[in-house]
Design an enzyme around this catalytic site. Structure first.
Site, short mmCIF file in Angstrom:
data_model
loop_
_atom_site.label_atom_id
_atom_site.label_comp_id
_atom_site.label_asym_id
_atom_site.label_seq_id
_atom_site.Cartn_x
_atom_site.Cartn_y
_atom_site.Cartn_z
N GLY A 8 0.84 -1.20 0.00
CA GLY A 8 0.00 0.00 0.00
C GLY A 8 0.87 1.25 0.00
O GLY A 8 1.86 1.32 0.75
N CYS A 9 0.51 2.21 -0.84
CA CYS A 9 1.32 3.42 -0.96
C CYS A 9 0.41 4.65 -0.97
O CYS A 9 0.49 5.49 -1.85
CB CYS A 9 2.18 3.35 -2.22
SG CYS A 9 3.49 4.57 -2.23
N GLY A 10 -0.47 4.73 0.05
CA GLY A 10 -1.38 5.88 0.16
C GLY A 10 -0.80 6.92 1.10
O GLY A 10 0.42 7.14 1.13
N GLU A 125 1.63 -0.14 16.47
CA GLU A 125 1.57 1.16 17.17
C GLU A 125 0.77 2.19 16.38
O GLU A 125 0.06 3.02 16.94
CB GLU A 125 3.00 1.68 17.44
CG GLU A 125 3.07 2.97 18.22
CD GLU A 125 2.41 2.87 19.59
OE1 GLU A 125 1.29 3.38 19.71
OE2 GLU A 125 3.01 2.30 20.53
N LYS A 201 -10.25 0.96 17.79
CA LYS A 201 -9.10 1.31 18.64
C LYS A 201 -9.41 1.00 20.10
O LYS A 201 -8.55 0.53 20.85
CB LYS A 201 -8.77 2.79 18.46
CG LYS A 201 -8.24 3.10 17.06
CD LYS A 201 -8.27 4.58 16.78
CE LYS A 201 -7.77 4.89 15.38
NZ LYS A 201 -8.00 6.28 14.99
N1 LIG Z 1 -4.26 8.18 7.49
C1 LIG Z 1 -4.09 8.12 8.80
O1 LIG Z 1 -4.03 9.13 9.47
C2 LIG Z 1 -3.97 6.79 9.49
C3 LIG Z 1 -3.61 6.79 10.83
C4 LIG Z 1 -3.48 5.56 11.52
C5 LIG Z 1 -3.72 4.39 10.84
N2 LIG Z 1 -4.10 4.43 9.53
C6 LIG Z 1 -4.32 3.13 8.88
O2 LIG Z 1 -3.27 2.90 7.97
C7 LIG Z 1 -3.76 2.19 6.85
C8 LIG Z 1 -3.50 3.00 5.60
O3 LIG Z 1 -4.15 4.25 5.73
P1 LIG Z 1 -4.00 5.41 4.65
O4 LIG Z 1 -4.58 6.61 5.26
O5 LIG Z 1 -2.61 5.45 4.16
O6 LIG Z 1 -4.98 4.87 3.52
P2 LIG Z 1 -4.99 5.24 1.96
O7 LIG Z 1 -6.33 4.90 1.46
O8 LIG Z 1 -4.46 6.61 1.76
O9 LIG Z 1 -3.91 4.23 1.39
C9 LIG Z 1 -4.13 2.87 1.19
C10 LIG Z 1 -3.45 2.52 -0.13
O10 LIG Z 1 -3.45 1.10 -0.28
C11 LIG Z 1 -3.78 0.81 -1.61
N3 LIG Z 1 -4.35 -0.52 -1.71
C12 LIG Z 1 -5.54 -0.94 -1.26
N4 LIG Z 1 -5.73 -2.24 -1.58
C13 LIG Z 1 -4.62 -2.63 -2.23
C14 LIG Z 1 -4.21 -3.86 -2.82
N5 LIG Z 1 -5.01 -4.91 -2.81
N6 LIG Z 1 -3.01 -3.91 -3.40
C15 LIG Z 1 -2.19 -2.84 -3.44
N7 LIG Z 1 -2.53 -1.64 -2.89
C16 LIG Z 1 -3.73 -1.55 -2.31
C17 LIG Z 1 -4.76 1.90 -2.03
O11 LIG Z 1 -4.80 2.02 -3.43
C18 LIG Z 1 -4.15 3.12 -1.35
O12 LIG Z 1 -3.21 3.77 -2.16
C19 LIG Z 1 -5.23 1.92 7.14
O13 LIG Z 1 -5.36 0.67 7.74
C20 LIG Z 1 -5.60 3.03 8.09
O14 LIG Z 1 -6.68 2.69 8.91
C21 LIG Z 1 -4.21 5.59 8.84
N1 LIG Z 2 -9.20 8.11 10.43
C1 LIG Z 2 -8.40 8.05 11.61
C2 LIG Z 2 -6.97 7.91 11.25
C3 LIG Z 2 -6.10 7.61 12.43
O1 LIG Z 2 -6.27 6.29 12.83
C4 LIG Z 2 -8.62 9.30 12.43
O2 LIG Z 2 -9.28 10.23 11.96
O3 LIG Z 2 -8.17 9.35 13.56
NA NA Z 3 0.11 5.05 18.38
#
Ligand SMILES: NC(=O)c1ccc[n+]([C@@H]2O[C@H](COP(=O)([O-])OP(=O)(O)OC[C@H]3O[C@@H](n4cnc5c(N)ncnc54)[C@H](O)[C@@H]3O)[C@@H](O)[C@H]2O)c1
Ligand SMILES: N[C@@H](CCO)C(=O)O
Ligand code: NA
Length: 436
Positions: A8-10, A125, A201
């Site tokens: 994943g590269c979001g 974490e 959480k």
């Molecule tokens: N954004 C935050 O602030 C935050 C904070 C804590 C935890 N998280 C967690 O971290 C994880 C990622 O969050 P994010 O905000 O980066 O999400 P995001 O949607 O920005 O990124 C996820 C990426 O994964 C890719 N993806 C999904 N399915 C895929 C597959 N089958 N193969 C390859 N790539 C795939 C998507 O295309 C997307 O680019 C989630 O579990 C989220 O709950 C996010």
């Molecule tokens: N969507 C979550 C990301 C962090 O887990 C938030 O707003 O706190």
């Molecule tokens: Na934490």
């Protein structure tokens, strides 16, 4: 050298890739081994990303990437294929770092046991309160204490929305759109605003704090979609602020004197403005932990966003790498007991109740009598007169009560009976109160 596979590269994944590429030397010095980014599994090679990354790192063959790695970082989110890929990594003995609270709140105990069986480590974490160190303090620093209560603001999106509504009078939809733009919200923000993200959480925090499996289904959950501008204004008038709180506690079951159990819940909560959690603004998070010997601790910081969350991922990655270099992967915690979940008679809380009533003699005493019948004591009451001449028989008044702590059961029954009084036109809001 340790090979790292990134899935994943979001928002978060792209920041983890950036840190791995930019900070290689210093990470190697801290880990005891070079952390080589072996590849990044993506859905689309050409998607626009927050960070410019070498295209040759991208692959759409996630399984092959996992098979080639010593360490796997899962940041795709969602249940599948994240779950299968994590299991695949664990079963070949690779340790995994994830931020996926949705998956862990559903399948955590099974994944932890599988990691344990395979001598692999599963760390997360980033899954709770983003950058804030809270999982490691609970699992390690407090492992010699007995945690009795965890109270936290663990969702940045909803805290941002409520804060904007409170301070600028912003509309719910505008504040949500801004939280999405800033990268705080989940892919589907329903999980944020309906409280499911905070509930996931809360389940993880309770599992670790009380050494018992708690899943998403065990968490009573209410989001912020029913919180109105009027609720926020009324709270403000009375010296309160509304926060979405996750509350996990050890409780006595039955009517308070039975066996030990747990109560885990998420709901909008009124807090006095002087309460430390009331000062947590914007997308910030904070977690209060009460332990028998440590007393009260508070952890505060950025709970969401790409860079802060990547910091937590990197901390797990370096710690796991260090243990791998030392030849001793750490154990992933598994539950040591099974505590029952408390029903409504085991949960003690305070309510704020708003009513629209006819402004007539005797109404207040009839309402007060219902509280008394259920043994619920009133802490404070405010009356605001509506339009119409007072005492003329056709005017309305708004009453707002704050109760002392009582069982959730007694409070729910009180509200139901108040609704049935002739003089009560409507119950305009029912919110829990903490910190009074
Ligand atoms: N954004 C935050 O602030 C935050 C904070 C804590 C935890 N998280 C967690 O971290 C994880 C990622 O969050 P994010 O905000 O980066 O999400 P995001 O949607 O920005 O990124 C996820 C990426 O994964 C890719 N993806 C999904 N399915 C895929 C597959 N089958 N193969 C390859 N790539 C795939 C998507 O295309 C997307 O680019 C989630 O579990 C989220 O709950 C996010
Ligand atoms: N969507 C979550 C990301 C962090 O887990 C938030 O707003 O706190
Ligand atoms: Na934490």
């Amino acid at each position: 050298m340790l090979k790292v596979a990134l899935l994943g590269c979001g928002t978060v994944g792209s920041q983890v890739a950036r840190i791995l590429l930019e900070d290689g030397d210093s990470l190697a010095a801290r880990s005891g081994a070079r952390l080589e980014l072996a590849g990044i599994a993506v859905r689309s090679m050409d998607a626009k990303r927050d960070v410019d990354l070498p295209r040759e790192l991208f692959t759409d063959e996630a399984e092959a990437l996992v098979d080639s790695a010593d360490l796997v970082v899962e940041l795709m989110g969602g249940i599948e294929p994240a779950r299968s890929l994590i299991l695949r990594a664990i079963r070949k003995g690779a340790s995994v770092v994830t931020g996926n609270k949705a998956l862990l709140a559903q399948d955590g105990p099974a994944l932890f046991e599988e990691a344990d069986r395979n001598n692999a480590e599963l760390s997360f974490e980033a899954a709770v309160a983003g950058a804030i160190p809270i999982i490691r303090p609970i699992r390690e620093s407090l492992s010699g204490d007995r945690i009795t209560r965890v109270l936290g603001i663990v969702n940045g999106t909803t805290n941002y929305i409520l804060d904007q509504m409170d301070t600028t009078g912003a509309a719910f939809a505008d504040a949500l759109a801004e939280a999405q733009r800033l990268g705080y919200a989940e892919a589907d923000p329903t999980a944020d605003v309906e409280g499911h993200d905070a509930a996931a959480k809360a389940a993880l925090l309770a599992t670790l704090a009380f050494h018992t499996p708690v899943s998403l289904d065990d968490v009573r959950c209410e989001g912020i979609t029913k919180v109105t501008a009027e609720d926020i204004a009324a709270a403000k008038d009375s010296g309160f602020v509304i926060k979405l709180l996750a509350i996990a506690e050890l409780v006595r079951l039955g009517d308070g004197d039975g066996a030990e159990g747990t109560s885990v819940r998420v709901h909008p909560t009124l807090l006095p403005r002087e309460h430390p959690l009331a000062a947590v603004r914007g997308a910030y998070n904070a977690v209060f932990v009460e332990a028998e010997n440590a007393g009260q601790l508070m952890f505060y910081g950025a709970g969401a966003g790409g860079r802060p969350t990547a910091s937590a991922v990197m901390g797990d990655l370096v710690s796991t790498a260090r243990r791998l270099v030392a030849g001793a992967p750490g154990r992933t915690d598994t539950a040591t007991r099974r505590l029952p979940m408390a029903g409504v008679e085991g949960i003690f809380t305070s309510y704020s109740i708003g009513l629209e009533v006819a402004d007539q003699p005797g109404v207040l005493s009839r309402v007060a009598a219902v509280f008394a019948e259920h043994g619920v004591s009133i802490e404070a009451m405010r009356q605001t007169l509506g339009d119409g001449a007072a005492g003329a028989g056709n005017s309305r008044a708004e009453l707002r009560f704050v109760t002392h702590r009582a069982t959730e059961k007694a409070l729910a029954e009180t509200v139901a009976d108040i609704k049935n009084l002739d003089a009560v036109e409507s119950v305009t809001s029912v919110l829990r109160v903490e910190g009074v």
